[in-house]
Design an enzyme around this catalytic site. Structure first.
Site, PDB file in Angstrom:
ATOM      1  N   TYR A 130      -1.219  -8.055 -10.914  1.00  0.00           N
ATOM      2  CA  TYR A 130      -0.219  -7.983  -9.850  1.00  0.00           C
ATOM      3  C   TYR A 130       1.036  -8.772 -10.204  1.00  0.00           C
ATOM      4  CZ  TYR A 130      -3.973  -6.289  -6.803  1.00  0.00           C
ATOM      5  OH  TYR A 130      -4.978  -5.560  -6.250  1.00  0.00           O
ATOM      6  N   GLU A 141       0.843  -1.218   0.000  1.00  0.00           N
ATOM      7  CA  GLU A 141       0.000   0.000   0.000  1.00  0.00           C
ATOM      8  C   GLU A 141       0.868   1.254   0.000  1.00  0.00           C
ATOM      9  OE1 GLU A 141      -2.778  -0.738  -0.905  1.00  0.00           O
ATOM     10  OE2 GLU A 141      -2.858  -2.815  -0.226  1.00  0.00           O
TER      11      GLU A 141
HETATM   12  N1  BES Z   1      -5.790  -1.202  -4.701  1.00  0.00           N
HETATM   13  C1  BES Z   1      -5.832  -2.527  -4.219  1.00  0.00           C
HETATM   14  C2  BES Z   1      -7.203  -2.963  -3.786  1.00  0.00           C
HETATM   15  C3  BES Z   1      -8.273  -2.887  -4.862  1.00  0.00           C
HETATM   16  C4  BES Z   1      -8.008  -3.232  -6.170  1.00  0.00           C
HETATM   17  C5  BES Z   1      -9.543  -2.490  -4.536  1.00  0.00           C
HETATM   18  C6  BES Z   1      -9.004  -3.129  -7.139  1.00  0.00           C
HETATM   19  C7  BES Z   1     -10.537  -2.415  -5.499  1.00  0.00           C
HETATM   20  C8  BES Z   1     -10.262  -2.733  -6.810  1.00  0.00           C
HETATM   21  C9  BES Z   1      -4.852  -2.750  -3.085  1.00  0.00           C
HETATM   22  O1  BES Z   1      -3.679  -2.012  -3.203  1.00  0.00           O
HETATM   23  C10 BES Z   1      -4.441  -4.182  -3.117  1.00  0.00           C
HETATM   24  O2  BES Z   1      -3.856  -4.559  -4.084  1.00  0.00           O
HETATM   25  N2  BES Z   1      -4.760  -4.968  -2.085  1.00  0.00           N
HETATM   26  C11 BES Z   1      -4.402  -6.362  -1.994  1.00  0.00           C
HETATM   27  C12 BES Z   1      -3.223  -6.550  -1.112  1.00  0.00           C
HETATM   28  C13 BES Z   1      -1.922  -6.610  -1.794  1.00  0.00           C
HETATM   29  C14 BES Z   1      -0.830  -6.869  -0.775  1.00  0.00           C
HETATM   30  C15 BES Z   1      -1.848  -7.602  -2.910  1.00  0.00           C
HETATM   31  C16 BES Z   1      -5.532  -7.146  -1.355  1.00  0.00           C
HETATM   32  O3  BES Z   1      -6.536  -6.540  -0.978  1.00  0.00           O
HETATM   33  O4  BES Z   1      -5.407  -8.346  -1.205  1.00  0.00           O
HETATM   34 ZN    ZN Z   2      -2.499  -2.679  -4.818  1.00  0.00          ZN
END
Ligand code: BES
Ligand code: ZN
Length: 628
Positions: free
Chosen positions: A403, A314
């Site tokens: 990702y 984050e």
């Molecule tokens: N920005 C994302 C969360 C998100 C993505 C919300 C798309 C809504 C739509 C956040 O930065 C994220 O990637 N969270 C991941 C954790 C990360 C360590 C891979 C999660 O929620 O698992």
């Molecule tokens: Zn993210």
């Protein structure tokens, strides 16, 4: 005739709207006409009615001289009035109309702006409105759903396109604005936003915020609850319910150092403060990069700082995502893929290469699994980095591809060009695109001129196109980090062949990442007694660590190991985090026998989930009616 009728029907249902007036297929906004430059919110949080009431004043720039139609995004808002600010400080009503509701996009709000001599280049439009109790971005939690169990809690989750369910706005990641806000809450609660704030303010029910850096709508965020603050360093701190504050500040004690490492690698932190907000367990994500204030799931508090890659992730969005933003959700990989790469670089800088390499290897495992799942379910096209989501909900981009394939692409560049070159490139990218949107073609052009041109022959044009637009894994990928899981994998193999007894596993020394590797790579056809042995000896399902518990429960479901059912139930009832619950429900929906269990559990868990999580799981568990 029928063709015309069908076409009219599509028009009425808004289906053609996906063509979009502007560059973003997920927004009604047309930035060639008007652009919102600043938003002033004045909202009251009414917990009894589960509504936000109030106004937003939008400072709007007229981009086209003759423009008269200001079109905003909304979803389920009750619009009470629209006015234009005049030179004397008064307000005059503006004609406005809400269009038909589209399943995905919501409703356009069309506002007639004055034309001719009255048309100033900058004007202020005020919208008076209320949200609905079922607003997609908002979760109103009863006291029992919080850590303290005494006071209610409200929070927003706007990414990707739910800001429009609580603010009438141009909800497109390519449009940025500054904001300020006055938020009124019941006495005794504290409001927080993704903005500058007074950390010591008394809880008098009125809070003020200013966000001087321009951000897209999906990064405007609000939370209201029984929240206390504790500093972690000069620029960093943590907010949490009082019951969580001590454990949270222990877990995240390295945040100031993470920020220093990130700045050394990628250039200055441009947002002044970096604080964390620990969310209630139903928060649907691991974390959300709301500027200045990341929202974080409590499931990362493991007691041993083992899951802090969530924080470095984050935090890394403060560069990739928040400072330089994808201009549409087709290019989501630019936000998440680059962030995944940065996340592990920061991790490496603070905790060393071993932890970062374990995370990289688990990432590769998730990538392989995701490619297999998408391919099997006929969605091979979604294994590309650049997607075509027109006509589809952007949440569909939410897979490990953006990702992990995105992160692997960055690692590929590092492997071919060297770390020093990549670091120079990234620092330049964050400087040159700061506070701007970026598309994949722009990224490509910049990559060619600032990196590849200096290293002729290091990366071929074919390779570049294969990474960006090809499906599945490219022919050549960077070598996987060697060594880190050798030991646990040897023990796994010996345990499987019976050479090693359950009690002889050196599991006491395993990190959570090694546990995950062990559990995630066991075959699904282990007989119950073997799982029972693991369960009795090492109790991975009872672990205080949510990641280990998830891997164990997933293995249990895959193996139809019934004794894990009560634990599965309490797990699914107590967390609403996408990543934790999605695969579990998918496995539960796979066979008839499992579905009965899954549906019973989901019926109990569903009321506690955020609307976004409900929507996700409703889709996975759509056959529940059949088994009832
Ligand atoms: N920005 C994302 C969360 C998100 C993505 C919300 C798309 C809504 C739509 C956040 O930065 C994220 O990637 N969270 C991941 C954790 C990360 C360590 C891979 C999660 O929620 O698992
Ligand atoms: Zn993210």
């Amino acid at each position: 005739m029928r063709g015309v009728a069908a076409l009219l029907g599509m028009l009425a249902s808004g289906a053609l709207a996906h063509a979009g007036p502007g560059p973003d297929p997920h927004s009604y906004a047309d930035p060639s006409q008007f652009v919102v430059r600043h938003a002033s919110l004045d909202l009251e949080a009414d917990f009894d009615a589960r509504r936000l009431h109030g106004t937003v004043e939008l400072r709007v720039e007229r981009v086209a001289k003759e423009a008269t139609l200001l079109r905003l995004d909304t979803r389920g808002l009750e619009i009470q009035g629209v006015e234009l600010g005049n030179a004397e400080g008064g307000w005059t009503p503006l004609a406005h109309q809400s269009g038909a509701a589209d399943q995905i996009l919501g409703q356009p709000l069309d506002i007639r702006m004055p034309a001719g001599r009255e048309a100033a280049p900058m004007q202020t439009v005020r919208v008076r409105y209320s949200t609905r109790p079922e607003a997609a971005a908002l979760q109103w939690l009863a006291p029992e759903q919080t850590a303290g169990r005494v006071r209610p809690f409200l929070y927003t989750q706007s990414q990707p396109i739910d800001a429009r369910s609580w603010i009438p706005i141009q909800d497109s990641p390519g449009i940025r604005f500054t904001y300020d806000a006055r938020i009124r809450t019941p006495a005794g609660l504290r409001a927080l936003m993704s903005a500058a704030r007074d950390t010591e303010r008394s809880r008098d029910g009125e809070y003020f915020f200013v966000m001087p850096q321009a951000i897209p709508a999906y990064l405007v965020a609000l939370a209201v609850g029984d929240l206390e603050f504790r500093p972690l360093g000069p620029r960093t701190g943590v907010y949490a319910e009082p019951a969580m504050l001590a454990s949270a500040s222990r877990e995240f004690g390295d945040v100031e150092q993470m920020l220093a490492v990130a700045e050394r690698l990628f250039g200055p932190y441009r947002w002044d403060r970096y604080d964390l907000l620990i969310m209630p367990p139903s928060f649907p994500f691991g974390g959300m990069e709301n500027p200045r204030l990341s929202f974080i799931t409590p499931t990362v508090i493991a007691g041993d700082r083992s899951l802090v890659s969530m924080i470095t992730h984050e935090m890394a969005h403060s560069w990739s995502g928040n400072l330089v933003t994808n201009t549409g959700w087709n290019d989501f990989w630019l936000n998440e893929g680059i962030t995944t790469y940065l996340e592990r670089r920061i991790l490496e800088g603070v905790y060393g290469a071993r932890l970062a390499d374990m995370e990289r290897l688990l990432g590769l495992q998730y990538l392989d699994e995701e490619i297999a799942t998408l391919t099997e379910s006929g969605r091979r096209a979604d294994t590309a980095l650049v997607l075509d989501l027109s006509g589809r909900a952007p949440e569909e981009a939410l897979s490990n591809i953006a990702y992990e394939k995105g992160g692997l692409f960055m690692q590929f560049l590092e492997w071919r060009l060297g770390r020093a070159a990549i670091d120079r490139f990234l620092a330049g990218y964050f400087r040159d695109f700061a506070f701007r949107g970026v598309t994949t073609p722009e990224f490509e052009t910049y990559l060619r001129s600032r990196l590849l041109a200096d290293h002729p022959g290091a990366v071929s044009e074919r390779e570049l196109q294969e990474w960006l637009h090809g499906t599945g894994l490219p022919g050549v990928v960077p070598p996987a980090p060697a060594g880190v899981f050798v030991d646990v994998e040897r023990q796994r193999d010996d345990w499987l062949t019976g050479r090693l007894a359950t009690r002889e596993l050196e599991a006491r020394q395993w990190s959570p990442q090694e546990w995950m590797r062990f559990l995630d790579t066991l075959p699904a056809d282990l007989p119950d007694p073997r799982l029972a042995e693991l369960d009795e000896h090492w109790a991975p399902g009872a672990a205080g660590n949510f990641e280990i518990a998830r891997s164990w429960l997933l293995l249990a479901v895959r193996s139809d190991y019934a004794p894990a059912e009560p634990r599965l139930e309490s797990f699914l009832v107590s967390t609403g985090r996408h990543k934790m619950i999605k695969r579990l429900y998918e496995e539960l929906a796979r066979t008839e026998a499992r579905l009965a269990v899954g549906c019973r559990i989901y019926a109990r868990a569903r009321p506690g989930y955020h609307p976004a999580a409900r929507q996700l799981v409703d889709g996975i568990m759509r056959n529940c009616e059949a088994v009832q």
